[in-house]
Design an enzyme around this catalytic site. Structure first.
Site, short mmCIF file in Angstrom:
data_model
loop_
_atom_site.label_atom_id
_atom_site.label_comp_id
_atom_site.label_asym_id
_atom_site.label_seq_id
_atom_site.Cartn_x
_atom_site.Cartn_y
_atom_site.Cartn_z
CG HIS A 112 -9.69 21.74 -7.91
ND1 HIS A 112 -10.89 21.97 -8.57
CD2 HIS A 112 -9.95 21.93 -6.59
CE1 HIS A 112 -11.81 22.31 -7.68
NE2 HIS A 112 -11.27 22.30 -6.47
CD1 TRP A 172 0.68 -0.66 2.96
CD2 TRP A 172 -1.35 -0.18 3.73
NE1 TRP A 172 0.70 -0.84 4.30
CE2 TRP A 172 -0.52 -0.53 4.82
CE3 TRP A 172 -2.66 0.18 4.00
CZ2 TRP A 172 -0.97 -0.55 6.15
CZ3 TRP A 172 -3.11 0.16 5.32
CH2 TRP A 172 -2.27 -0.19 6.37
CG ASN A 173 1.64 3.07 -2.83
OD1 ASN A 173 2.81 2.74 -2.64
ND2 ASN A 173 0.90 2.56 -3.79
CG HIS A 218 -10.19 18.13 -10.99
ND1 HIS A 218 -9.22 18.47 -11.89
CD2 HIS A 218 -10.83 19.28 -10.69
CE1 HIS A 218 -9.27 19.76 -12.13
NE2 HIS A 218 -10.26 20.29 -11.43
CG HIS A 235 -13.50 25.29 -7.47
ND1 HIS A 235 -12.34 25.48 -6.75
CD2 HIS A 235 -13.13 25.40 -8.78
CE1 HIS A 235 -11.33 25.67 -7.58
NE2 HIS A 235 -11.78 25.65 -8.80
CG HIS A 291 -14.05 28.00 -12.76
ND1 HIS A 291 -13.35 27.87 -13.93
CD2 HIS A 291 -13.64 27.00 -11.96
CE1 HIS A 291 -12.54 26.83 -13.84
NE2 HIS A 291 -12.69 26.27 -12.67
MN MN Z 1 -11.00 22.33 -10.83
#
Ligand code: MN
Length: 259
Positions: free
Chosen positions: A71, A63-64, A75, A81, A209
């Site tokens: 973002h 595992w890591n 994504h 946001h 946005h």
């Molecule tokens: Mn974004």
């Protein structure tokens, strides 16, 4: 009735009548992250460190640990946001109604335009021309801009020139059309963010946005394999991680495609 519908869906999946297309880019330390000019703070790149790999630190398991900005890579942008969406209800990654995370997609092919002009702007007229061929963009559907940009790697992905980043995206009027006249679920793109590279200079700046998130709508960035989707008829699954109060999250975006 509903169980019959799901049985038919499961049968179509197992028979291959419905296939699943992965619209996500691989996430790695090489994943390109947006650069903001000073004085703005920077989002962190993807980092990964091994905890154990069948060794003294963990003899039977691998595992890591990972860390990354919300973002990063393929994504999901939640409405919160952007400042325009900051006060909206159910607008963070943990509070968005799960039923909103499965929705049909309309794919707008502008690969040729973006090959000719990396700063190509998607306009209302292009969407109207698309609708003349494919039908009206339904309320609650995603608009996905197929630009071919996902084939770019390294510096060519951000494509920063002397005048700043050059990458395609929607113009302000086109975003208003998608939001006000078509009531879309959101806007998805193959580039690093939903706005065009030059959108800092638009009126308003960053219209995708500003208008999308102000209307409680979503964004998807760094998608790939949009060329494997039909113009209409695909359904996409877009759940962000359930980060408490999160503004977005890396997302394994999947498309269900019939035929
Ligand atoms: Mn974004």
């Amino acid at each position: 009735m509903s169980s019959d519908v799901l049985q038919a869906f499961a049968s179509a999946l197992s028979s291959g009548a419905i296939s699943v297309v992965d619209l996500s880019q691989e996430l790695s330390p090489e994943t390109v992250v947006i650069n903001l000019p000073p004085p703005f703070a920077q989002s962190a790149p993807f980092r990964i460190e091994q905890v154990s790999a069948y060794d003294d630190k963990g003899p039977a398991w691998y595992w890591n640990n990972i860390s990354l900005g919300e973002h990063t890579g393929t994504h999901f942008d939640a409405p919160v946001h952007w400042m325009t969406g900051r006060s909206l209800p159910a607008s963070t990654t943990d509070t968005i109604a799960p039923g909103r995370l499965v929705a049909p997609a309309c794919v707008i092919d502008v690969e040729a335009e973006c090959a000719a002009d990396p700063a190509f702007l998607l306009m209302r007229a292009k969407l109207l021309a698309w609708e003349a061929e494919h039908g009206r963009i339904p309320a609650g559907a995603w608009v996905l801009m197929r630009s071919g940009w996902s084939r770019r790697t390294g510096d060519a992905f951000l494509n920063v020139g002397k005048t700043g980043p050059q990458s395609p995206g929607p113009d302000p009027d086109c975003v208003k059309f998608m939001v006000d006249d078509r009531d879309v679920a959101g806007f998805g793109t193959e580039t690093v963010g939903t706005d065009a590279g030059a959108a800092h200079s638009f009126t308003p700046p960053f219209p995708c946005h500003t208008f999308m998130h102000g209307a409680n709508k979503f964004g998807l960035a760094s998608l790939t394999n949009l060329d494997k989707l039909p113009a209409t008829g695909a359904v996409i699954i877009t759940p962000p991680l359930k980060i408490k109060g999160g503004s977005g999250s890396p997302c394994r975006v999947l498309a269900l495609v019939g035929g």
